[in-house]
Motif scaffolding. Structure first.
Motif, PDB file in Angstrom:
ATOM      1  N   THR A 114      22.183  -2.257 -12.234  1.00  0.00           N
ATOM      2  CA  THR A 114      21.051  -3.170 -12.036  1.00  0.00           C
ATOM      3  C   THR A 114      19.933  -2.477 -11.267  1.00  0.00           C
ATOM      4  O   THR A 114      18.748  -2.604 -11.600  1.00  0.00           O
ATOM      5  N   GLY A 115      20.292  -1.738 -10.215  1.00  0.00           N
ATOM      6  CA  GLY A 115      19.298  -1.002  -9.438  1.00  0.00           C
ATOM      7  C   GLY A 115      18.554   0.015 -10.279  1.00  0.00           C
ATOM      8  O   GLY A 115      17.334   0.178 -10.150  1.00  0.00           O
ATOM      9  N   ILE A 116      19.268   0.713 -11.165  1.00  0.00           N
ATOM     10  CA  ILE A 116      18.629   1.714 -12.030  1.00  0.00           C
ATOM     11  C   ILE A 116      17.627   1.049 -12.970  1.00  0.00           C
ATOM     12  O   ILE A 116      16.494   1.523 -13.148  1.00  0.00           O
ATOM     13  N   ILE A 117      18.023  -0.070 -13.586  1.00  0.00           N
ATOM     14  CA  ILE A 117      17.142  -0.778 -14.518  1.00  0.00           C
ATOM     15  C   ILE A 117      15.903  -1.298 -13.795  1.00  0.00           C
ATOM     16  O   ILE A 117      14.762  -1.135 -14.262  1.00  0.00           O
ATOM     17  N   LEU A 118      16.103  -1.936 -12.627  1.00  0.00           N
ATOM     18  CA  LEU A 118      14.968  -2.480 -11.882  1.00  0.00           C
ATOM     19  C   LEU A 118      14.066  -1.380 -11.340  1.00  0.00           C
ATOM     20  O   LEU A 118      12.857  -1.578 -11.190  1.00  0.00           O
ATOM     21  N   ASP A 119      14.645  -0.200 -11.059  1.00  0.00           N
ATOM     22  CA  ASP A 119      13.832   0.914 -10.585  1.00  0.00           C
ATOM     23  C   ASP A 119      12.869   1.383 -11.675  1.00  0.00           C
ATOM     24  O   ASP A 119      11.706   1.720 -11.388  1.00  0.00           O
ATOM     25  N   SER A 179       0.824  -1.207   0.000  1.00  0.00           N
ATOM     26  CA  SER A 179       0.000   0.000   0.000  1.00  0.00           C
ATOM     27  C   SER A 179       0.861   1.262   0.000  1.00  0.00           C
ATOM     28  O   SER A 179       0.542   2.247  -0.682  1.00  0.00           O
ATOM     29  N   LEU A 180       1.947   1.250   0.759  1.00  0.00           N
ATOM     30  CA  LEU A 180       2.833   2.405   0.782  1.00  0.00           C
ATOM     31  C   LEU A 180       3.530   2.593  -0.557  1.00  0.00           C
ATOM     32  O   LEU A 180       3.678   3.715  -1.048  1.00  0.00           O
ATOM     33  N   ASP A 181       3.943   1.491  -1.156  1.00  0.00           N
ATOM     34  CA  ASP A 181       4.620   1.577  -2.451  1.00  0.00           C
ATOM     35  C   ASP A 181       3.686   2.091  -3.536  1.00  0.00           C
ATOM     36  O   ASP A 181       4.082   2.891  -4.389  1.00  0.00           O
ATOM     37  N   LYS A 182       2.426   1.633  -3.517  1.00  0.00           N
ATOM     38  CA  LYS A 182       1.474   2.019  -4.560  1.00  0.00           C
ATOM     39  C   LYS A 182       0.735   3.320  -4.225  1.00  0.00           C
ATOM     40  O   LYS A 182      -0.127   3.751  -4.988  1.00  0.00           O
ATOM     41  N   ASN A 183       1.048   3.909  -3.070  1.00  0.00           N
ATOM     42  CA  ASN A 183       0.471   5.194  -2.673  1.00  0.00           C
ATOM     43  C   ASN A 183      -1.061   5.154  -2.674  1.00  0.00           C
ATOM     44  O   ASN A 183      -1.724   6.083  -3.158  1.00  0.00           O
ATOM     45  N   VAL A 184      -1.622   4.073  -2.126  1.00  0.00           N
ATOM     46  CA  VAL A 184      -3.079   3.998  -2.028  1.00  0.00           C
ATOM     47  C   VAL A 184      -3.538   4.854  -0.849  1.00  0.00           C
ATOM     48  O   VAL A 184      -2.749   5.240   0.016  1.00  0.00           O
ATOM     49  N   ARG A 185      -4.830   5.121  -0.808  1.00  0.00           N
ATOM     50  CA  ARG A 185      -5.377   5.981   0.242  1.00  0.00           C
ATOM     51  C   ARG A 185      -5.541   5.181   1.533  1.00  0.00           C
ATOM     52  O   ARG A 185      -6.388   4.295   1.625  1.00  0.00           O
ATOM     53  N   ARG A 218      12.494  -9.098   0.883  1.00  0.00           N
ATOM     54  CA  ARG A 218      12.078  -9.385  -0.500  1.00  0.00           C
ATOM     55  C   ARG A 218      11.352  -8.193  -1.111  1.00  0.00           C
ATOM     56  O   ARG A 218      11.607  -7.827  -2.269  1.00  0.00           O
ATOM     57  N   MET A 219      10.460  -7.566  -0.346  1.00  0.00           N
ATOM     58  CA  MET A 219       9.663  -6.485  -0.902  1.00  0.00           C
ATOM     59  C   MET A 219      10.480  -5.204  -1.082  1.00  0.00           C
ATOM     60  O   MET A 219      10.227  -4.430  -2.003  1.00  0.00           O
ATOM     61  N   ILE A 220      11.468  -4.994  -0.223  1.00  0.00           N
ATOM     62  CA  ILE A 220      12.370  -3.856  -0.431  1.00  0.00           C
ATOM     63  C   ILE A 220      13.164  -4.059  -1.712  1.00  0.00           C
ATOM     64  O   ILE A 220      13.341  -3.132  -2.511  1.00  0.00           O
ATOM     65  N   ARG A 221      13.620  -5.275  -1.921  1.00  0.00           N
ATOM     66  CA  ARG A 221      14.365  -5.589  -3.139  1.00  0.00           C
ATOM     67  C   ARG A 221      13.507  -5.360  -4.384  1.00  0.00           C
ATOM     68  O   ARG A 221      13.993  -4.879  -5.409  1.00  0.00           O
ATOM     69  N   GLU A 222      12.206  -5.675  -4.292  1.00  0.00           N
ATOM     70  CA  GLU A 222      11.321  -5.540  -5.438  1.00  0.00           C
ATOM     71  C   GLU A 222      10.769  -4.127  -5.592  1.00  0.00           C
ATOM     72  O   GLU A 222      10.680  -3.609  -6.704  1.00  0.00           O
ATOM     73  N   TYR A 223      10.384  -3.491  -4.476  1.00  0.00           N
ATOM     74  CA  TYR A 223       9.729  -2.197  -4.543  1.00  0.00           C
ATOM     75  C   TYR A 223      10.699  -1.019  -4.491  1.00  0.00           C
ATOM     76  O   TYR A 223      10.378   0.061  -4.966  1.00  0.00           O
ATOM     77  N   ARG A 224      11.848  -1.209  -3.870  1.00  0.00           N
ATOM     78  CA  ARG A 224      12.853  -0.147  -3.778  1.00  0.00           C
ATOM     79  C   ARG A 224      14.205  -0.672  -4.281  1.00  0.00           C
ATOM     80  O   ARG A 224      15.192  -0.705  -3.546  1.00  0.00           O
ATOM     81  N   PRO A 225      14.285  -1.076  -5.559  1.00  0.00           N
ATOM     82  CA  PRO A 225      15.524  -1.697  -6.049  1.00  0.00           C
ATOM     83  C   PRO A 225      16.707  -0.741  -6.141  1.00  0.00           C
ATOM     84  O   PRO A 225      17.849  -1.160  -5.959  1.00  0.00           O
ATOM     85  N   LEU A 226      16.426   0.548  -6.402  1.00  0.00           N
ATOM     86  CA  LEU A 226      17.561   1.475  -6.537  1.00  0.00           C
ATOM     87  C   LEU A 226      18.283   1.689  -5.207  1.00  0.00           C
ATOM     88  O   LEU A 226      19.514   1.575  -5.147  1.00  0.00           O
TER      89      LEU A 226
END
Length: 315
Positions: free
Chosen positions: A281-286, A180-186, A220-228
């Motif tokens: 790699t971080g830039i591409i995944l970001d 929810s934080l990553d997708k900025n939902v209400r 895992r979710m930091i790696r996926e949602y905040r790769p940079l």
């Protein structure tokens, strides 16, 4: 047309408390459908739930995440209220949570930590874990969520139908918050009065095992949602190490006129290359992660439009 509400109660061996929980939600939300998904209980949880008037279904895949995934897939409603069957959450807070969803919020969080959780909860390691996880996630996402791992939440139809549940166990609540934080939902946090399990009711949480699963989910979710930040930070540390080693070799060369440590020189250059590769790699995944956020917004808009169109047709 009046909005429909579904109360979701994932259960595993909650024979002692499930009847009271269902009765409390019937009183708080008299027009809601109450669903109990029994997750391979070895006691009379399903029987007690049926006697109390709930719609009872079975979920053979063990784990709370699997149960919630099945509920989200199977059940259609305008508003969803999710709670546990252990009688630790107050049903009388549900109407206010439902109203917040109807007001436009995608997820309402029943915040235990701002009220009675630390006084009622008799498991000190759980209290410490809540504080550590909360601080880390809020720092990473620049957020101010008080209760990251609460099991008492309300959701909109759009959120339920677009949220991909990957976790299988109790770490699902942490996954929900990070998603929810990553997708900025209400989001809206509502303080609730938490109470500990009644005497004789046994918690299913494994403090060490489930704690490690939660930490693994966060990683895992930091790696996926905040790769940079993840790969960029790792690459920066590796590059700094490589550069420090190169400088030490250059200092020796400056003083002696000869390279005495060829293995160190070669290793340091390789470290610098690996660090740069990690940053790239971080830039591409970001970029990929940003495109995923765009896709989520598009899908959410489609689901919201279809739901509105369905309600208009019924009217």
């Amino acid at each position: 047309m009046k909005a429909t509400t579904a109360v979701l109660l994932p259960c595993y061996n909650e024979e002692q408390t499930i009847g009271k929980v269902i009765s409390d939600f019937h009183a708080a939300l008299p027009e809601a459908d109450i669903y109990v998904y029994d997750n391979n209980s070895t006691d009379r949880t399903a029987q007690k739930a049926k006697e109390a008037g709930a719609i009872v279904r079975q979920e053979p895949r063990q784990g709370k995440g699997n149960v919630i995934r099945a509920m989200f897939e199977d059940i259609d409603a305008n508003v969803y209220v999710m709670a546990d069957g252990d009688d630790t959450y107050p049903a009388d807070a549900a109407p206010a949570m439902v109203q917040k969803v109807l007001d436009g919020y995608d997820m309402v969080i029943g915040d235990r930590l701002s009220s009675t959780y630390f006084q009622e909860n008799k498991r000190p390691f759980h209290n410490i874990g809540n504080r550590v996880v909360r601080g880390f996630i809020n720092s990473l996402f620049n957020a101010h969520v008080t209760d990251i791992m609460t099991g008492y939440r309300a959701f909109s139809f759009t959120y339920v139908k677009t949220y991909p549940i990957l976790s299988k166990g109790f770490e699902v609540e942490t996954e929900m918050t990070i998603h929810s934080l990553d997708k900025n939902v209400r989001l809206y946090e509502m303080p609730i009065q938490y109470r500990d399990r009644p005497e004789g009711s046994v918690s299913k949480l494994d403090t060490v095992g489930d704690g490690l699963k939660v930490l693994s989910t966060i990683f895992r979710m930091i790696r996926e949602y905040r790769p940079l930040p993840f790969f960029g930070g790792l690459g920066a540390v590796i590059d700094i190490t490589g550069i420090a080693l190169v400088i030490s070799v250059l200092i020796d060369f400056w003083n002696t006129g000869a390279v005495a440590r060829f293995p160190t020189l070669i290793g340091s250059v390789l470290l610098i290359l690996v660090g740069l590769l990690s940053i790239v790699t971080g830039i591409i995944l970001d970029v990929i992660a940003k495109n995923d956020r765009k896709s989520y917004i598009t899908n959410s808009n489609i689901f919201s439009y279809l739901k509105r169109a369905e309600l208009s047709d019924k009217e």
